[in-house]
Design a protein around this motif. Structure first.
Motif, PDB file in Angstrom:
ATOM      1  N   ASN A  72      15.800  86.163  12.903  1.00  0.00           N
ATOM      2  CA  ASN A  72      14.754  85.389  13.349  1.00  0.00           C
ATOM      3  C   ASN A  72      13.771  84.887  14.953  1.00  0.00           C
ATOM      4  O   ASN A  72      14.934  83.525  15.027  1.00  0.00           O
ATOM      5  CB  ASN A  72      14.955  83.918  12.135  1.00  0.00           C
ATOM      6  N   ALA A  73      13.157  84.761  14.813  1.00  0.00           N
ATOM      7  CA  ALA A  73      13.003  84.529  17.049  1.00  0.00           C
ATOM      8  C   ALA A  73      11.644  83.939  16.809  1.00  0.00           C
ATOM      9  O   ALA A  73      10.891  84.044  15.904  1.00  0.00           O
ATOM     10  CB  ALA A  73      13.047  86.122  17.351  1.00  0.00           C
ATOM     11  N   ASP A  74      12.096  82.759  17.841  1.00  0.00           N
ATOM     12  CA  ASP A  74      10.204  82.267  17.975  1.00  0.00           C
ATOM     13  C   ASP A  74       9.662  82.519  18.783  1.00  0.00           C
ATOM     14  O   ASP A  74       8.307  82.430  19.368  1.00  0.00           O
ATOM     15  CB  ASP A  74      11.307  80.970  18.498  1.00  0.00           C
ATOM     16  N   ALA A  98       5.901  77.219  14.218  1.00  0.00           N
ATOM     17  CA  ALA A  98       5.309  77.638  15.206  1.00  0.00           C
ATOM     18  C   ALA A  98       5.987  77.936  16.593  1.00  0.00           C
ATOM     19  O   ALA A  98       6.917  77.294  16.582  1.00  0.00           O
ATOM     20  CB  ALA A  98       4.579  76.663  15.287  1.00  0.00           C
ATOM     21  N   MET A  99       5.225  79.292  17.342  1.00  0.00           N
ATOM     22  CA  MET A  99       5.852  79.312  18.854  1.00  0.00           C
ATOM     23  C   MET A  99       6.035  78.191  19.254  1.00  0.00           C
ATOM     24  O   MET A  99       4.115  77.741  19.227  1.00  0.00           O
ATOM     25  CB  MET A  99       4.416  80.771  19.245  1.00  0.00           C
ATOM     26  N   LEU A 121      -3.777  82.351  14.440  1.00  0.00           N
ATOM     27  CA  LEU A 121      -3.023  82.866  15.597  1.00  0.00           C
ATOM     28  C   LEU A 121      -3.944  81.955  16.630  1.00  0.00           C
ATOM     29  O   LEU A 121      -5.402  81.963  16.367  1.00  0.00           O
ATOM     30  CB  LEU A 121      -4.045  83.921  15.958  1.00  0.00           C
ATOM     31  N   PHE A 122      -3.686  81.086  17.739  1.00  0.00           N
ATOM     32  CA  PHE A 122      -5.002  80.498  19.151  1.00  0.00           C
ATOM     33  C   PHE A 122      -4.716  81.934  20.072  1.00  0.00           C
ATOM     34  O   PHE A 122      -3.660  82.465  19.945  1.00  0.00           O
ATOM     35  CB  PHE A 122      -3.679  79.499  18.950  1.00  0.00           C
ATOM     36  N   TRP A 144      -1.075  84.571  23.299  1.00  0.00           N
ATOM     37  CA  TRP A 144      -2.005  83.845  22.332  1.00  0.00           C
ATOM     38  C   TRP A 144      -0.550  82.998  21.709  1.00  0.00           C
ATOM     39  O   TRP A 144       1.302  83.540  21.807  1.00  0.00           O
ATOM     40  CB  TRP A 144      -1.484  85.603  21.203  1.00  0.00           C
ATOM     41  N   ARG A 145      -0.017  82.490  20.597  1.00  0.00           N
ATOM     42  CA  ARG A 145       0.557  82.101  19.941  1.00  0.00           C
ATOM     43  C   ARG A 145       0.100  82.195  18.190  1.00  0.00           C
ATOM     44  O   ARG A 145      -0.509  81.875  18.299  1.00  0.00           O
ATOM     45  CB  ARG A 145       1.157  80.937  20.599  1.00  0.00           C
ATOM     46  N   LEU A 146       1.635  82.357  17.600  1.00  0.00           N
ATOM     47  CA  LEU A 146       1.439  82.057  15.916  1.00  0.00           C
ATOM     48  C   LEU A 146       1.416  80.639  15.765  1.00  0.00           C
ATOM     49  O   LEU A 146       2.398  80.116  16.338  1.00  0.00           O
ATOM     50  CB  LEU A 146       1.990  83.704  15.464  1.00  0.00           C
ATOM     51  N   GLU A 147       1.053  80.324  13.996  1.00  0.00           N
ATOM     52  CA  GLU A 147       1.313  79.265  13.875  1.00  0.00           C
ATOM     53  C   GLU A 147       1.752  79.571  12.495  1.00  0.00           C
ATOM     54  O   GLU A 147       0.033  79.144  11.421  1.00  0.00           O
ATOM     55  CB  GLU A 147       0.073  77.655  14.360  1.00  0.00           C
TER      56      GLU A 147
END
Length: 379
Positions: A72-74, A98-99, A121-122, A144-147
């Protein structure tokens, strides 16, 4: 244009129409060039072409079960690599929180397929909600990053030093499979504006598979607006309308969703099965000669495979014939099904793929024996 040596002839017993009305007691095998786009010959055999009694060496068909991954990776750059070559990299990633940092791929476009989960996604272009079954296409260089709102598992496909495009749909027209108007884009809504704080952020940039970090004293996702025809886009498999023929089994190329320079991405969705009594209603046996085939199984029961469940990946290197498993072939002969019940993502790669070390620990080593002609103890 390639000036192929083309000379259609017939020898011995053969069907007049490929994939239909096979000679009694025969099994059809397709030999072709350029995947399913070049010159082709169909052989008619007395025995199933996959009934091997032994299979030695690295060429063997392989299967991997991502359900057995414990990573499980951030960050997406911590995802497990399954297969790769100079033009394509296939990873599997699980994210629960959240990343904490932004990601940016300088090596190529990234295509995410959401196997499980939902969230937001932001990115540079705004905010985009996602759910299971979504494709999310991230152009090269996008921050980008995911929440996640729920634990998220994703198949990641990188077009290394290249881009993803839509396929040429030819006679079907540009609105077939899915209308480009179905592609969703991020919105610069209030939630996107609200995350534009002055708190420090870091961006993890992957270039040549090495990660560098860039620090900012503010959130660099601070755009006020944009205009143009390049953007993050998404589409769900539920919005794809597969083409089919009730009298003829169409090749996988008819279901292509995205293309890159040296590989294609295809989506298999539920569809009616061929109903004509003379038509094959399972995939035909075919030789892997120009493309390596990778299939990720998202949901349902794949109609050409036995003992394959969601979350698994199969890999068929080029150089041998493959086709439906015996049980799947037998079901097709009885014509018991009227529709397929499957969602799967296929990557056909023009260049040989390497199996990553992280994939070997989740391999089903008995897969090569699953066509029934081998003793599974040998594998």
């Amino acid at each position: 244009m390639k000036n192929w040596i083309s000379f259609p002839h017939v020898q011995g017993v053969a069907s007049r129409q490929a994939h239909c009305d096979l000679p009694e007691g025969s099994y059809e095998r397709e030999i072709g060039k350029e995947g399913f786009f070049g010159p082709t010959t169909h052989m008619y055999h007395r025995h199933p072409p996959t009934s091997w009694s032994d299979f030695q060496g690295d060429l063997r068909p392989r299967a991997f079960d991502t359900n057995n991954l414990a990573v499980n990776a951030d960050s997406p750059w911590g995802a497990t690599t399954i297969l790769s070559n100079a033009h394509c990299c296939i990873r599997f990633w699980e994210l629960t929180l959240a990343m904490p940092e932004l990601a940016r791929n300088a090596d190529g476009d990234e295509l995410l397929f959401v196997h499980e989960g939902s969230g937001v996604l932001f990115c540079d272009y705004g905010r985009l909600a996602y759910r299971d079954g979504d494709y999310i296409l991230l152009p090269r260089g996008t921050m980008w990053r995911l929440e996640p709102a729920a634990d998220t598992k994703l198949l990641m496909v990188e077009a290394s030093n290249s881009s993803f495009r839509l396929p040429d749909k030819g006679l079907l027209g540009g609105h077939s499979l899915f209308d480009p108007a179905m592609l969703a884009i991020p919105e610069m809504d209030q939630a996107f504006i609200a995350q534009q704080t002055e708190a420090p952020w870091r961006v993890q940039v992957k270039r040549l598979n090495t990660v560098s970090q860039i620090s900012f004293p503010f959130n660099p996702l601070d755009a006020l607006g944009w205009k143009g025809d390049l953007s993050v886009v998404s589409i769900n498999w539920r919005d794809i309308r597969p083409v089919m023929s009730h009298r003829y089994h169409l090749p996988p190329s008819a279901h292509t969703s995205f293309v890159s320079d040296r590989f294609v991405v295809t989506t298999f969705c539920p569809r009616p099965i061929e109903s004509d009594p003379g038509a094959l209603n399972v995939p035909f046996y075919h030789s892997n000669d120009d493309y390596e085939e990778v299939i990720f199984y998202h949901r349902g029961e794949f109609f050409s495979r036995d003992n394959i469940h969601p979350g698994m990946i199969t890999y068929h290197p080029y150089g041998f014939t493959h086709g439906p498993h015996p049980g799947a072939f037998a079901k097709g002969q009885t014509r018991a099904r009227e529709t397929t019940d499957e969602v799967a993502v296929m990557i056909d790669a023009r260049d040989a793929l390497d199996v990553a070390s992280g994939a070997e620990g989740i391999e089903w080593r008995g897969y090569v024996a699953s066509w029934g002609g081998m003793n599974a103890d040998k594998v």
